[in-house]
Design a protein around this motif. Structure first.
Motif, short mmCIF file in Angstrom:
data_model
loop_
_atom_site.label_atom_id
_atom_site.label_comp_id
_atom_site.label_asym_id
_atom_site.label_seq_id
_atom_site.Cartn_x
_atom_site.Cartn_y
_atom_site.Cartn_z
N ARG A 13 0.85 -1.19 0.00
CA ARG A 13 0.00 0.00 0.00
C ARG A 13 0.89 1.23 0.00
O ARG A 13 1.97 1.25 0.59
CB ARG A 13 -0.92 0.00 1.23
N TRP A 14 0.38 2.28 -0.66
CA TRP A 14 1.17 3.50 -0.82
C TRP A 14 0.46 4.68 -0.17
O TRP A 14 -0.74 4.85 -0.34
CB TRP A 14 1.42 3.77 -2.30
N TYR A 15 1.25 5.48 0.58
CA TYR A 15 0.68 6.59 1.34
C TYR A 15 1.47 7.87 1.03
O TYR A 15 2.71 7.88 1.09
CB TYR A 15 0.78 6.31 2.84
N PRO A 16 0.78 8.98 0.76
CA PRO A 16 1.47 10.26 0.54
C PRO A 16 1.86 10.89 1.88
O PRO A 16 1.04 10.98 2.80
CB PRO A 16 0.42 11.11 -0.19
N GLY A 42 11.00 17.23 -0.94
CA GLY A 42 10.80 18.04 0.25
C GLY A 42 10.04 19.30 -0.13
O GLY A 42 10.59 20.15 -0.84
N ARG A 43 8.81 19.40 0.28
CA ARG A 43 8.02 20.57 -0.11
C ARG A 43 8.56 21.86 0.51
O ARG A 43 8.36 22.94 0.00
CB ARG A 43 6.56 20.35 0.29
N ASP A 44 9.29 21.71 1.65
CA ASP A 44 9.81 22.88 2.36
C ASP A 44 8.67 23.89 2.54
O ASP A 44 8.79 25.07 2.21
CB ASP A 44 10.97 23.49 1.57
N TYR A 80 5.05 14.99 -4.53
CA TYR A 80 4.66 14.15 -3.41
C TYR A 80 5.65 13.01 -3.22
O TYR A 80 6.13 12.42 -4.19
CB TYR A 80 3.27 13.56 -3.64
N THR A 81 5.93 12.72 -1.95
CA THR A 81 6.65 11.51 -1.55
C THR A 81 5.62 10.46 -1.16
O THR A 81 4.73 10.73 -0.34
CB THR A 81 7.59 11.79 -0.37
N THR A 113 6.46 11.76 -7.10
CA THR A 113 5.65 12.15 -8.24
C THR A 113 5.30 13.62 -8.20
O THR A 113 5.11 14.21 -7.13
CB THR A 113 4.36 11.32 -8.32
N ALA A 114 5.22 14.21 -9.41
CA ALA A 114 4.69 15.56 -9.59
C ALA A 114 3.31 15.49 -10.24
O ALA A 114 2.79 16.51 -10.68
CB ALA A 114 5.64 16.38 -10.45
#
Length: 321
Positions: A2-5, A174-176, A187-188, A213-214
Protein backbone atom coordinates in the motif's frame (compact mmCIF):
# COMPACT_ATOMS: atom_id res chain seq x y z
CA UNK A 1 1.93 -3.12 -0.96
CA UNK A 2 0.00 0.00 0.00
CA UNK A 3 1.17 3.50 -0.82
CA UNK A 4 0.68 6.59 1.34
CA UNK A 5 1.47 10.26 0.54
CA UNK A 6 3.61 11.93 3.21
CA UNK A 7 5.31 15.31 3.67
CA UNK A 8 8.43 15.39 5.82
CA UNK A 9 9.72 18.96 5.36
CA UNK A 10 7.50 21.76 6.72
CA UNK A 11 7.68 24.99 8.74
CA UNK A 12 5.37 27.03 10.97
CA UNK A 13 5.47 30.27 12.94
CA UNK A 14 7.74 28.45 15.40
CA UNK A 15 10.49 29.38 12.91
CA UNK A 16 10.03 31.19 9.57
CA UNK A 17 6.69 29.81 8.37
CA UNK A 18 3.38 31.67 8.30
CA UNK A 19 1.37 28.57 9.24
CA UNK A 20 0.29 27.98 12.78
CA UNK A 21 0.65 24.31 13.64
CA UNK A 22 -3.11 23.85 13.35
CA UNK A 23 -3.17 25.59 9.96
CA UNK A 24 -0.37 23.37 8.70
CA UNK A 25 -2.25 20.23 9.73
CA UNK A 26 -5.47 21.48 8.14
CA UNK A 27 -3.64 22.28 4.88
CA UNK A 28 -2.00 18.85 4.92
CA UNK A 29 -5.37 17.18 5.35
CA UNK A 30 -6.77 19.16 2.40
CA UNK A 31 -3.81 18.05 0.25
CA UNK A 32 -4.35 14.39 1.08
CA UNK A 33 -1.24 13.72 3.18
CA UNK A 34 -1.42 10.71 5.51
CA UNK A 35 1.70 11.53 7.55
CA UNK A 36 3.30 14.88 8.37
CA UNK A 37 6.61 15.94 9.90
CA UNK A 38 7.16 19.37 11.43
CA UNK A 39 10.76 20.42 10.74
CA UNK A 40 11.09 23.99 11.95
CA UNK A 41 14.54 25.55 11.83
CA UNK A 42 16.64 24.47 14.81
CA UNK A 43 13.64 23.96 17.08
CA UNK A 44 11.09 21.30 17.96
CA UNK A 45 8.92 23.65 20.03
CA UNK A 46 5.85 23.00 17.85
CA UNK A 47 6.05 19.22 18.11
CA UNK A 48 3.72 18.68 21.11
CA UNK A 49 0.97 20.63 19.37
CA UNK A 50 1.59 18.81 16.09
CA UNK A 51 1.15 15.43 17.79
CA UNK A 52 -2.12 16.50 19.39
CA UNK A 53 -3.66 18.26 16.36
CA UNK A 54 -2.51 15.76 13.74
CA UNK A 55 -3.96 12.82 15.64
CA UNK A 56 -7.27 14.65 15.95
CA UNK A 57 -7.32 15.03 12.15
CA UNK A 58 -6.33 11.43 11.41
CA UNK A 59 -2.81 12.32 10.21
CA UNK A 60 0.26 10.49 11.47
CA UNK A 61 2.62 12.99 13.21
CA UNK A 62 6.38 12.62 12.73
CA UNK A 63 8.86 14.42 15.00
CA UNK A 64 11.60 16.45 13.36
CA UNK A 65 13.55 19.64 12.87
CA UNK A 66 15.76 21.16 10.20
CA UNK A 67 19.39 21.76 11.07
CA UNK A 68 19.97 25.27 9.75
CA UNK A 69 23.65 26.21 9.52
CA UNK A 70 26.05 28.28 7.44
CA UNK A 71 27.14 25.10 5.62
CA UNK A 72 23.82 23.57 4.67
CA UNK A 73 20.42 22.43 5.90
CA UNK A 74 19.71 18.91 7.12
CA UNK A 75 16.35 17.38 8.04
CA UNK A 76 16.49 15.21 11.16
CA UNK A 77 13.52 12.94 11.90
CA UNK A 78 12.55 10.97 15.01
CA UNK A 79 15.79 11.53 16.94
CA UNK A 80 15.44 10.40 20.56
CA UNK A 81 17.76 12.94 22.08
CA UNK A 82 19.64 15.99 20.91
CA UNK A 83 22.63 16.50 18.65
CA UNK A 84 23.95 20.07 18.79
CA UNK A 85 24.39 21.66 15.36
CA UNK A 86 25.92 24.96 16.48
CA UNK A 87 29.63 24.10 16.51
CA UNK A 88 29.75 21.42 13.78
CA UNK A 89 32.47 22.32 11.26
CA UNK A 90 32.15 21.44 7.54
CA UNK A 91 34.49 18.45 7.91
CA UNK A 92 32.75 17.13 11.04
CA UNK A 93 29.34 16.31 9.58
CA UNK A 94 29.96 12.54 9.42
CA UNK A 95 30.42 12.39 13.19
CA UNK A 96 27.25 14.44 13.73
CA UNK A 97 25.19 12.10 11.53
CA UNK A 98 26.56 9.12 13.43
CA UNK A 99 25.41 10.70 16.71
CA UNK A 100 21.92 11.26 15.26
CA UNK A 101 21.79 7.62 14.15
CA UNK A 102 22.92 6.55 17.62
CA UNK A 103 19.87 8.40 18.95
CA UNK A 104 17.59 6.52 16.54
CA UNK A 105 17.10 9.41 14.11
CA UNK A 106 17.38 9.57 10.34
CA UNK A 107 19.02 12.29 8.28
CA UNK A 108 18.10 13.90 4.97
CA UNK A 109 20.07 16.45 2.96
CA UNK A 110 17.71 19.33 2.24
CA UNK A 111 17.66 21.21 -1.10
CA UNK A 112 21.41 20.62 -1.69
CA UNK A 113 21.75 22.96 -4.68
CA UNK A 114 19.48 25.83 -3.66
CA UNK A 115 20.80 29.37 -3.99
CA UNK A 116 22.82 30.49 -1.01
CA UNK A 117 24.85 33.68 -0.43
CA UNK A 118 23.90 36.47 -0.55
CA UNK A 119 20.21 35.50 -0.78
CA UNK A 120 19.85 32.67 1.76
CA UNK A 121 23.03 31.97 3.67
CA UNK A 122 23.61 28.27 4.19
CA UNK A 123 20.94 26.94 1.80
CA UNK A 124 23.56 25.36 -0.50
CA UNK A 125 25.06 22.12 0.84
CA UNK A 126 28.71 22.76 1.70
CA UNK A 127 29.32 20.15 4.40
CA UNK A 128 32.12 17.77 3.44
CA UNK A 129 30.68 14.28 3.71
CA UNK A 130 33.44 11.67 3.73
CA UNK A 131 31.18 8.60 3.92
CA UNK A 132 28.10 8.92 1.72
CA UNK A 133 26.63 5.76 3.22
CA UNK A 134 25.73 7.83 6.29
CA UNK A 135 22.92 10.14 5.02
CA UNK A 136 19.61 8.29 4.79
CA UNK A 137 18.17 10.39 1.97
CA UNK A 138 18.64 13.37 -0.29
CA UNK A 139 15.97 15.75 -1.57
CA UNK A 140 16.21 15.52 -5.35
CA UNK A 141 13.03 17.60 -5.71
CA UNK A 142 12.36 20.58 -3.48
CA UNK A 143 9.65 23.25 -3.22
CA UNK A 144 7.12 24.25 -5.87
CA UNK A 145 7.51 23.49 -9.59
CA UNK A 146 10.41 21.23 -8.60
CA UNK A 147 10.77 19.35 -11.94
CA UNK A 148 11.33 22.73 -13.64
CA UNK A 149 14.21 23.76 -11.40
CA UNK A 150 17.88 23.68 -12.34
CA UNK A 151 18.76 22.66 -8.79
CA UNK A 152 16.61 19.54 -9.28
CA UNK A 153 18.72 18.50 -12.27
CA UNK A 154 21.89 19.05 -10.26
CA UNK A 155 20.50 17.05 -7.33
CA UNK A 156 19.62 14.20 -9.71
CA UNK A 157 23.14 14.24 -11.12
CA UNK A 158 24.57 13.93 -7.61
CA UNK A 159 22.15 11.13 -6.72
CA UNK A 160 22.90 9.17 -9.91
CA UNK A 161 26.63 9.57 -9.23
CA UNK A 162 26.27 8.27 -5.68
CA UNK A 163 24.15 5.31 -6.82
CA UNK A 164 26.72 4.37 -9.45
CA UNK A 165 29.47 4.57 -6.83
CA UNK A 166 27.60 1.94 -4.84
CA UNK A 167 25.82 4.08 -2.24
CA UNK A 168 22.22 3.17 -1.47
CA UNK A 169 20.79 6.58 -0.62
CA UNK A 170 17.06 7.22 -0.91
CA UNK A 171 15.70 9.95 -3.20
CA UNK A 172 12.98 12.09 -1.62
CA UNK A 173 10.97 15.22 -2.26
CA UNK A 174 10.80 18.04 0.25
CA UNK A 175 8.02 20.57 -0.11
CA UNK A 176 9.81 22.88 2.36
CA UNK A 177 6.30 24.09 3.12
CA UNK A 178 6.12 27.54 4.77
CA UNK A 179 2.67 28.85 3.88
CA UNK A 180 -0.61 27.82 2.31
CA UNK A 181 -0.46 28.14 -1.45
CA UNK A 182 -1.82 26.63 -4.64
CA UNK A 183 1.47 26.13 -6.49
CA UNK A 184 2.20 22.71 -8.01
CA UNK A 185 4.24 20.53 -5.69
CA UNK A 186 5.69 17.03 -5.63
CA UNK A 187 4.66 14.15 -3.41
CA UNK A 188 6.65 11.51 -1.55
CA UNK A 189 4.84 8.16 -1.42
CA UNK A 190 5.74 5.60 1.24
CA UNK A 191 5.26 1.92 0.44
CA UNK A 192 4.51 -0.53 3.24
CA UNK A 193 2.76 -3.87 3.71
CA UNK A 194 1.97 -2.88 7.29
CA UNK A 195 -0.27 -0.32 8.91
CA UNK A 196 1.01 3.24 8.45
CA UNK A 197 3.04 3.99 11.58
CA UNK A 198 6.03 6.18 12.32
CA UNK A 199 8.21 3.06 12.27
CA UNK A 200 6.81 2.07 8.85
CA UNK A 201 7.56 5.54 7.46
CA UNK A 202 11.10 5.56 8.85
CA UNK A 203 11.77 2.01 7.64
CA UNK A 204 10.54 2.94 4.15
CA UNK A 205 12.78 6.01 4.03
CA UNK A 206 15.81 4.10 5.28
CA UNK A 207 15.10 1.20 2.94
CA UNK A 208 14.25 3.19 -0.19
CA UNK A 209 10.66 1.93 -0.47
CA UNK A 210 9.72 5.36 -1.78
CA UNK A 211 8.24 6.70 -5.02
CA UNK A 212 8.14 10.37 -6.03
CA UNK A 213 5.65 12.15 -8.24
CA UNK A 214 4.69 15.56 -9.59
CA UNK A 215 1.43 14.09 -10.94
CA UNK A 216 0.50 10.42 -11.51
CA UNK A 217 2.04 7.83 -9.21
CA UNK A 218 4.47 5.35 -10.81
CA UNK A 219 5.27 2.20 -8.82
CA UNK A 220 7.56 -0.72 -9.61
CA UNK A 221 8.15 -4.22 -8.31
CA UNK A 222 10.76 -6.67 -9.59
CA UNK A 223 10.18 -10.42 -9.65
CA UNK A 224 13.02 -12.89 -9.96
CA UNK A 225 13.62 -16.38 -8.65
CA UNK A 226 10.08 -16.49 -7.29
CA UNK A 227 10.65 -13.42 -5.12
CA UNK A 228 8.91 -10.05 -5.35
CA UNK A 229 11.32 -7.20 -4.67
CA UNK A 230 9.98 -3.69 -3.95
CA UNK A 231 11.80 -0.41 -4.51
CA UNK A 232 14.86 -0.34 -2.29
CA UNK A 233 14.96 -4.13 -2.18
CA UNK A 234 17.91 -6.38 -2.99
CA UNK A 235 18.13 -8.70 -6.00
CA UNK A 236 19.91 -11.92 -4.96
CA UNK A 237 23.32 -12.57 -6.46
CA UNK A 238 23.38 -14.80 -9.52
CA UNK A 239 20.01 -13.78 -10.99
CA UNK A 240 20.16 -13.01 -14.73
CA UNK A 241 16.74 -11.58 -15.59
CA UNK A 242 14.05 -9.48 -13.93
CA UNK A 243 10.36 -9.22 -14.59
CA UNK A 244 9.29 -5.67 -13.79
CA UNK A 245 5.71 -4.84 -12.85
CA UNK A 246 5.04 -1.16 -13.47
CA UNK A 247 1.81 0.65 -12.67
CA UNK A 248 0.65 4.25 -13.15
CA UNK A 249 -2.16 5.59 -10.97
CA UNK A 250 -3.57 8.92 -12.11
CA UNK A 251 -6.39 9.42 -9.61
CA UNK A 252 -4.70 8.71 -6.29
CA UNK A 253 -5.05 12.36 -5.18
CA UNK A 254 -7.94 13.91 -7.12
CA UNK A 255 -7.74 17.66 -7.56
CA UNK A 256 -4.21 18.30 -6.29
CA UNK A 257 -2.55 18.46 -9.71
CA UNK A 258 -3.83 19.69 -13.06
CA UNK A 259 -4.18 16.90 -15.60
CA UNK A 260 -4.16 19.44 -18.46
CA UNK A 261 -0.76 20.65 -17.29
CA UNK A 262 0.85 17.31 -16.36
CA UNK A 263 0.66 14.47 -18.89
CA UNK A 264 2.48 11.15 -18.89
CA UNK A 265 4.47 10.32 -22.02
CA UNK A 266 6.84 7.39 -21.61
CA UNK A 267 8.57 5.28 -19.00
CA UNK A 268 12.34 4.99 -19.10
CA UNK A 269 14.26 2.30 -17.27
CA UNK A 270 17.58 3.53 -15.87
CA UNK A 271 20.23 0.97 -14.89
CA UNK A 272 23.63 1.93 -13.49
CA UNK A 273 23.12 5.47 -14.79
CA UNK A 274 22.22 4.45 -18.34
CA UNK A 275 18.87 4.20 -20.09
CA UNK A 276 18.21 0.56 -21.01
CA UNK A 277 14.60 0.73 -22.20
CA UNK A 278 11.81 3.20 -22.97
CA UNK A 279 8.18 2.64 -23.88
CA UNK A 280 4.85 4.52 -23.91
CA UNK A 281 3.28 4.99 -20.49
CA UNK A 282 0.16 2.89 -19.95
CA UNK A 283 -1.86 2.06 -16.88
CA UNK A 284 0.26 -1.02 -16.21
CA UNK A 285 2.80 -3.18 -17.98
CA UNK A 286 5.32 -5.97 -17.52
CA UNK A 287 8.88 -5.70 -18.90
CA UNK A 288 11.68 -8.23 -18.92
CA UNK A 289 15.19 -6.84 -18.44
CA UNK A 290 18.64 -8.16 -17.69
CA UNK A 291 19.83 -7.80 -14.11
CA UNK A 292 22.07 -4.71 -13.95
CA UNK A 293 25.46 -4.54 -12.30
CA UNK A 294 24.34 -2.33 -9.39
CA UNK A 295 20.84 -0.81 -9.57
CA UNK A 296 17.75 -0.15 -11.67
CA UNK A 297 14.84 2.31 -11.39
CA UNK A 298 11.93 3.60 -13.51
CA UNK A 299 11.40 7.26 -14.47
CA UNK A 300 8.18 8.66 -15.94
CA UNK A 301 8.66 11.47 -18.47
CA UNK A 302 6.03 13.73 -19.98
CA UNK A 303 4.73 17.28 -20.16
CA UNK A 304 4.92 19.48 -17.07
CA UNK A 305 3.44 23.00 -17.18
CA UNK A 306 4.70 23.70 -20.67
CA UNK A 307 8.01 21.86 -20.35
CA UNK A 308 8.19 18.81 -22.60
CA UNK A 309 10.27 15.69 -21.98
CA UNK A 310 10.31 16.42 -18.24
CA UNK A 311 10.69 13.85 -15.48
CA UNK A 312 7.34 13.84 -13.63
CA UNK A 313 7.61 10.68 -11.49
CA UNK A 314 10.16 8.07 -10.49
CA UNK A 315 10.77 5.06 -8.31
CA UNK A 316 13.73 4.49 -6.08
CA UNK A 317 15.97 1.68 -7.38
CA UNK A 318 16.12 -2.00 -6.75
CA UNK A 319 19.70 -3.01 -5.99
CA UNK A 320 21.87 -5.99 -6.85
CA UNK A 321 23.42 -7.96 -4.00
Amino acid sequence: MRWYPVELHTHTCHSDGTFTVEELVQAAKMKGYRALALTDHNTASGTPELIEVAREQGILPVRGLEWTTYYGHMVVLEENGYTDWRDVKPNEIDEAIQLIHKNGGIVGIAHPFSLSDPINTGYHWAFQIKDWSLPDYIEVWSRNYAPHRLQSLRAFELWDKLLSEGYRITAMTGRDWHKDDCFPCCYTWVGTEEELTVKAVMDAVRGGNICLTAGPLLTMEAVTGGRTIPCGGIIPAGEKELELYLQIQSDVLPGVWEKKQVRAGEIRLIADGNEVDRFPAGVSCIRRVRVPEKWLRADLFGSYYGLEDCRIALTNPVYVE
